[in-house]
Design a protein around this motif. Sequence first.
Motif, PDB file in Angstrom:
ATOM      1  N   LEU A 138       0.648  -1.129   0.092  1.00  0.00           N
ATOM      2  CA  LEU A 138      -0.029  -0.097  -0.017  1.00  0.00           C
ATOM      3  C   LEU A 138       0.990   1.276  -0.133  1.00  0.00           C
ATOM      4  CD1 LEU A 138      -2.681   1.367   0.147  1.00  0.00           C
ATOM      5  CD2 LEU A 138      -2.699   1.094   2.721  1.00  0.00           C
ATOM      6  N   THR A 139       2.011   1.196   0.890  1.00  0.00           N
ATOM      7  CA  THR A 139       2.931   2.525   0.757  1.00  0.00           C
ATOM      8  C   THR A 139       3.390   2.849  -0.568  1.00  0.00           C
ATOM      9  OG1 THR A 139       3.251   1.872   3.142  1.00  0.00           O
ATOM     10  CG2 THR A 139       4.868   3.367   1.837  1.00  0.00           C
ATOM     11  N   GLU A 140       3.734   1.559  -1.327  1.00  0.00           N
ATOM     12  CA  GLU A 140       4.246   1.756  -2.682  1.00  0.00           C
ATOM     13  C   GLU A 140       3.455   2.464  -3.500  1.00  0.00           C
ATOM     14  OE1 GLU A 140       5.746  -2.364  -3.526  1.00  0.00           O
ATOM     15  OE2 GLU A 140       7.635  -1.536  -3.384  1.00  0.00           O
ATOM     16  N   LYS A 141       2.057   1.776  -3.428  1.00  0.00           N
ATOM     17  CA  LYS A 141       0.931   2.447  -4.001  1.00  0.00           C
ATOM     18  C   LYS A 141       0.676   4.003  -4.017  1.00  0.00           C
ATOM     19  CE  LYS A 141      -1.563  -2.057  -4.943  1.00  0.00           C
ATOM     20  NZ  LYS A 141      -2.768  -2.628  -4.391  1.00  0.00           N
ATOM     21  N   VAL A 142       0.538   4.430  -2.715  1.00  0.00           N
ATOM     22  CA  VAL A 142       0.415   5.527  -2.326  1.00  0.00           C
ATOM     23  C   VAL A 142       1.889   6.521  -3.101  1.00  0.00           C
ATOM     24  CG1 VAL A 142       0.515   7.468  -0.347  1.00  0.00           C
ATOM     25  CG2 VAL A 142      -0.757   5.189  -0.388  1.00  0.00           C
ATOM     26  N   LYS A 143       2.974   5.953  -3.074  1.00  0.00           N
ATOM     27  CA  LYS A 143       4.032   6.924  -3.466  1.00  0.00           C
ATOM     28  C   LYS A 143       3.868   6.990  -5.041  1.00  0.00           C
ATOM     29  CE  LYS A 143       7.685   5.672  -0.213  1.00  0.00           C
ATOM     30  NZ  LYS A 143       8.984   4.800  -0.278  1.00  0.00           N
ATOM     31  N   TRP A 144       3.618   5.903  -5.768  1.00  0.00           N
ATOM     32  CA  TRP A 144       3.062   5.983  -7.125  1.00  0.00           C
ATOM     33  C   TRP A 144       2.155   6.874  -7.558  1.00  0.00           C
ATOM     34  CZ3 TRP A 144       5.955   4.344 -11.340  1.00  0.00           C
ATOM     35  CH2 TRP A 144       7.133   3.425 -11.049  1.00  0.00           C
ATOM     36  N   SER A 145       0.988   6.717  -6.615  1.00  0.00           N
ATOM     37  CA  SER A 145       0.028   7.851  -7.014  1.00  0.00           C
ATOM     38  C   SER A 145       0.250   9.155  -6.668  1.00  0.00           C
ATOM     39  CB  SER A 145      -1.253   7.475  -5.973  1.00  0.00           C
ATOM     40  OG  SER A 145      -1.526   6.200  -6.195  1.00  0.00           O
ATOM     41  N   SER A 146       1.213   9.462  -5.525  1.00  0.00           N
ATOM     42  CA  SER A 146       1.452  10.783  -5.339  1.00  0.00           C
ATOM     43  C   SER A 146       2.592  11.278  -6.703  1.00  0.00           C
ATOM     44  CB  SER A 146       2.451  10.766  -4.226  1.00  0.00           C
ATOM     45  OG  SER A 146       1.749  10.490  -3.078  1.00  0.00           O
ATOM     46  N   TYR A 195      -5.137  27.950 -12.972  1.00  0.00           N
ATOM     47  CA  TYR A 195      -4.487  27.216 -11.940  1.00  0.00           C
ATOM     48  C   TYR A 195      -5.200  26.135 -10.924  1.00  0.00           C
ATOM     49  CZ  TYR A 195       0.081  29.114 -13.043  1.00  0.00           C
ATOM     50  OH  TYR A 195       1.449  29.374 -13.663  1.00  0.00           O
ATOM     51  N   VAL A 196      -6.164  26.591 -10.453  1.00  0.00           N
ATOM     52  CA  VAL A 196      -7.220  25.799  -9.733  1.00  0.00           C
ATOM     53  C   VAL A 196      -7.761  24.778 -10.387  1.00  0.00           C
ATOM     54  CG1 VAL A 196      -9.437  25.868  -8.372  1.00  0.00           C
ATOM     55  CG2 VAL A 196      -7.688  27.952  -8.198  1.00  0.00           C
ATOM     56  N   TYR A 197      -7.917  24.788 -11.828  1.00  0.00           N
ATOM     57  CA  TYR A 197      -8.689  23.597 -12.559  1.00  0.00           C
ATOM     58  C   TYR A 197      -7.574  22.515 -12.560  1.00  0.00           C
ATOM     59  CZ  TYR A 197     -10.068  21.276 -16.596  1.00  0.00           C
ATOM     60  OH  TYR A 197     -10.031  20.418 -17.557  1.00  0.00           O
ATOM     61  N   ILE A 198      -6.444  22.932 -12.922  1.00  0.00           N
ATOM     62  CA  ILE A 198      -5.229  22.089 -13.230  1.00  0.00           C
ATOM     63  C   ILE A 198      -5.097  21.256 -11.912  1.00  0.00           C
ATOM     64  CG2 ILE A 198      -2.771  21.857 -13.609  1.00  0.00           C
ATOM     65  CD1 ILE A 198      -4.498  22.282 -16.134  1.00  0.00           C
ATOM     66  N   PHE A 199      -5.022  21.954 -10.628  1.00  0.00           N
ATOM     67  CA  PHE A 199      -4.810  21.352  -9.445  1.00  0.00           C
ATOM     68  C   PHE A 199      -5.908  20.268  -9.238  1.00  0.00           C
ATOM     69  CE2 PHE A 199      -5.264  21.097  -5.002  1.00  0.00           C
ATOM     70  CZ  PHE A 199      -4.175  20.579  -4.277  1.00  0.00           C
ATOM     71  N   LEU A 200      -7.261  20.894  -9.489  1.00  0.00           N
ATOM     72  CA  LEU A 200      -8.278  19.754  -9.257  1.00  0.00           C
ATOM     73  C   LEU A 200      -8.415  18.624 -10.047  1.00  0.00           C
ATOM     74  CD1 LEU A 200     -11.282  22.317  -8.803  1.00  0.00           C
ATOM     75  CD2 LEU A 200     -10.092  21.007  -7.110  1.00  0.00           C
ATOM     76  N   VAL A 201      -7.740  18.858 -11.334  1.00  0.00           N
ATOM     77  CA  VAL A 201      -7.600  17.642 -12.353  1.00  0.00           C
ATOM     78  C   VAL A 201      -6.648  16.592 -11.834  1.00  0.00           C
ATOM     79  CG1 VAL A 201      -7.003  17.016 -14.452  1.00  0.00           C
ATOM     80  CG2 VAL A 201      -8.754  19.004 -14.446  1.00  0.00           C
ATOM     81  N   ALA A 202      -5.337  17.408 -11.461  1.00  0.00           N
ATOM     82  CA  ALA A 202      -4.326  16.603 -10.991  1.00  0.00           C
ATOM     83  C   ALA A 202      -5.047  15.671  -9.605  1.00  0.00           C
ATOM     84  CB  ALA A 202      -3.339  17.261 -10.656  1.00  0.00           C
ATOM     85  N   LEU A 203      -5.460  16.283  -8.736  1.00  0.00           N
ATOM     86  CA  LEU A 203      -6.122  15.800  -7.652  1.00  0.00           C
ATOM     87  C   LEU A 203      -6.968  14.643  -7.780  1.00  0.00           C
ATOM     88  CD1 LEU A 203      -5.535  16.297  -4.578  1.00  0.00           C
ATOM     89  CD2 LEU A 203      -7.602  17.703  -4.304  1.00  0.00           C
ATOM     90  N   ALA A 204      -7.885  14.851  -8.795  1.00  0.00           N
ATOM     91  CA  ALA A 204      -8.719  13.892  -9.185  1.00  0.00           C
ATOM     92  C   ALA A 204      -8.204  12.631  -9.620  1.00  0.00           C
ATOM     93  CB  ALA A 204      -9.875  14.375 -10.020  1.00  0.00           C
ATOM     94  N   SER A 205      -7.060  12.761 -10.452  1.00  0.00           N
ATOM     95  CA  SER A 205      -6.340  11.742 -11.025  1.00  0.00           C
ATOM     96  C   SER A 205      -5.663  11.088  -9.791  1.00  0.00           C
ATOM     97  CB  SER A 205      -5.265  12.279 -12.225  1.00  0.00           C
ATOM     98  OG  SER A 205      -4.062  12.832 -11.424  1.00  0.00           O
ATOM     99  N   LEU A 206      -5.251  11.646  -8.810  1.00  0.00           N
ATOM    100  CA  LEU A 206      -4.585  10.921  -7.676  1.00  0.00           C
ATOM    101  C   LEU A 206      -5.449  10.410  -6.958  1.00  0.00           C
ATOM    102  CD1 LEU A 206      -2.419  10.966  -5.316  1.00  0.00           C
ATOM    103  CD2 LEU A 206      -3.206  13.041  -4.477  1.00  0.00           C
ATOM    104  N   PHE A 207      -6.846  10.739  -6.829  1.00  0.00           N
ATOM    105  CA  PHE A 207      -7.891   9.989  -5.995  1.00  0.00           C
ATOM    106  C   PHE A 207      -8.016   8.592  -6.805  1.00  0.00           C
ATOM    107  CE2 PHE A 207     -12.454   9.110  -5.450  1.00  0.00           C
ATOM    108  CZ  PHE A 207     -12.373   8.880  -4.267  1.00  0.00           C
ATOM    109  N   LEU A 208      -8.254   8.898  -8.125  1.00  0.00           N
ATOM    110  CA  LEU A 208      -8.799   7.749  -9.222  1.00  0.00           C
ATOM    111  C   LEU A 208      -7.677   6.534  -8.778  1.00  0.00           C
ATOM    112  CD1 LEU A 208     -10.796   6.636 -10.990  1.00  0.00           C
ATOM    113  CD2 LEU A 208      -9.784   7.540 -12.809  1.00  0.00           C
ATOM    114  N   ILE A 209      -6.529   7.053  -9.236  1.00  0.00           N
ATOM    115  CA  ILE A 209      -5.420   5.922  -9.386  1.00  0.00           C
ATOM    116  C   ILE A 209      -5.110   5.386  -8.004  1.00  0.00           C
ATOM    117  CG2 ILE A 209      -3.084   5.549  -9.807  1.00  0.00           C
ATOM    118  CD1 ILE A 209      -3.108   7.828 -11.993  1.00  0.00           C
ATOM    119  N   THR A 210      -5.239   6.037  -6.806  1.00  0.00           N
ATOM    120  CA  THR A 210      -5.255   5.426  -5.647  1.00  0.00           C
ATOM    121  C   THR A 210      -6.220   4.505  -5.403  1.00  0.00           C
ATOM    122  OG1 THR A 210      -4.268   7.478  -4.690  1.00  0.00           O
ATOM    123  CG2 THR A 210      -5.019   6.061  -3.062  1.00  0.00           C
ATOM    124  N   LEU A 211      -7.776   4.782  -5.611  1.00  0.00           N
ATOM    125  CA  LEU A 211      -8.740   4.033  -5.426  1.00  0.00           C
ATOM    126  C   LEU A 211      -8.455   2.755  -6.411  1.00  0.00           C
ATOM    127  CD1 LEU A 211     -11.544   3.760  -3.993  1.00  0.00           C
ATOM    128  CD2 LEU A 211     -12.523   4.802  -6.435  1.00  0.00           C
TER     129      LEU A 211
END
Length: 528
Positions: free
Chosen positions: A3-11, A41-57
């Motif tokens: 799980l730690t490795e997955k979190v690192k890759w998601s980050s 900038y806010v849009y880009i941050f939210l898109v990246a955050l969404a990708s982080l959440f999706l890939i981690t899930l």
Amino acid sequence: MTLTEKVKWSSFSFFLSLCLAFEPVLQLILNESLESALLVYVYIFLVALASLFLITLIGLISTRLYTLAIASFIALSALELKLIYTNTFSDLTSGYLGIFLISFIVVLLLLAYKKVLPSVPNIVFYLAVAVVFVLAPLVTTDKAAFGTEVKLTATENHFLEQFSDITFEQRPNVYLLAFDSMIPPYIAKKYLGIEKLPYERELKKSFIEFEHSASVSVPTKPSLNGVMRLDQRGLTNSRDYFNGMKPSVLSTLFKQNGYEVTTGYASYYFGEKGPYIDRYVIGQFHTLSDTVQCVDVADSLYHKLRAFGVCVNIGEFKNITHLTTKLFGRKTIIKYTGKSWPEKVLEEVRDGANSKAPQLKIFYSYRPNGHVKKNYRHTDLDAQDAYRNYFLDGAEQLDKILEKAASIISINDPSAMLVVFGDHGAWMSRGIKAEEDPEFFYEDRHMVSLSVLQTDNHCANRETLAHYSKPYNTTSRIVASVARCLVNEKESFDRLLDFNEPKPVIKMLMKLDTKRIRGEESIKKQVN
């Protein structure tokens, strides 16, 4: 994979998203007068955050799916990067482009290196990625966009110094108005089937037209900067003259004769203002979808992917306030009361008559006409019909603009000089190489409408304006003829000029001139 490795890759995926989006966002903000910068900038941050959440899930559900998601994300990022750097409007050289794309490969190698040698500290790896993706746009972007003055070479200095003794015998206001893709009637008829262009009406009524005219440097930036330096061999083909980062023949000659020199466009597409012009007029803020970086690519894949869909998804909003009022259904408090860019240009022409100092004003307008989109192909008849209708609509509006400009000068500034021209052709030959159809390629991209308003000034006559145009016309040659008419030392001015024009363009112009002569001879024979 733990799980730690997955979190690192998601980050890492989150971090890579932000880095990849940095370049197009930087371009949009540097090249445009955008109030929507923070929104982007806010849009880009939210898109990246969404990708982080999706890939981690996905990682929590299945290691196999997680690996596939990471691989797909990197592939998509690589595709976006390629599209950005093969379509960008920034002034990249092939060398810089190659360096950056190689740098991306290096990052992927670092990714493998990190996998093989997990003992390397995370901070080192992340810093390496940041250096490549954050600093590279700063290296590859046009220096003028950052407000950096461009130094002249010794040869260029010597060339411009020769104009220091040239004085004017009269100092009327001079206006140069460039319009995107303002093509001549015979090109519109030959390639679009348009029998009569709407703006022909005002040109024939009030202007001296120069048929078979060309812009020797295309597209927009080379064209406008070429006019500033009069396409002279003594100055390099730089893109830093229009914004005043580098002294040009026009700015040098007119400023030393007491003129106030002004250039302008609706956005910062040409970069920041430099020290070699007096005024730099920029239009009011506008929506993201109206920017050159977004509008030109239409519904292409590049348009949809650029900065992770920034043009498509938030293109209609001016800023965060505008977005939130739309989302929550309240009446928007954004009231855009500024003038449109054509109205601003006409206002500048009107104000010129009341200026204390004589004026040289040079403005470029992307609308009402514009060239074809990047995915246009002339063999597609539906696309051809759509562009024909679009062009005719823009030509109707341009006719009204020209009529207003002519009226303003006639009433307020009757001794002024006004040159109206296209920056380049309609670019219908996209996807075609010069060797495949040279006639279509060069006529389409280089032939432009070029006219001078008939005013009370004695320089506004065909013979004077065509001094350097034998046997062909170019925008720079006509503008140079206007300048020649104003100077005292005409023979000295003649000796200083040395036009540097591409051979294929000259060959095309000479061929057209030969056709014209043969046509006139044929008419004479028929009459006799």
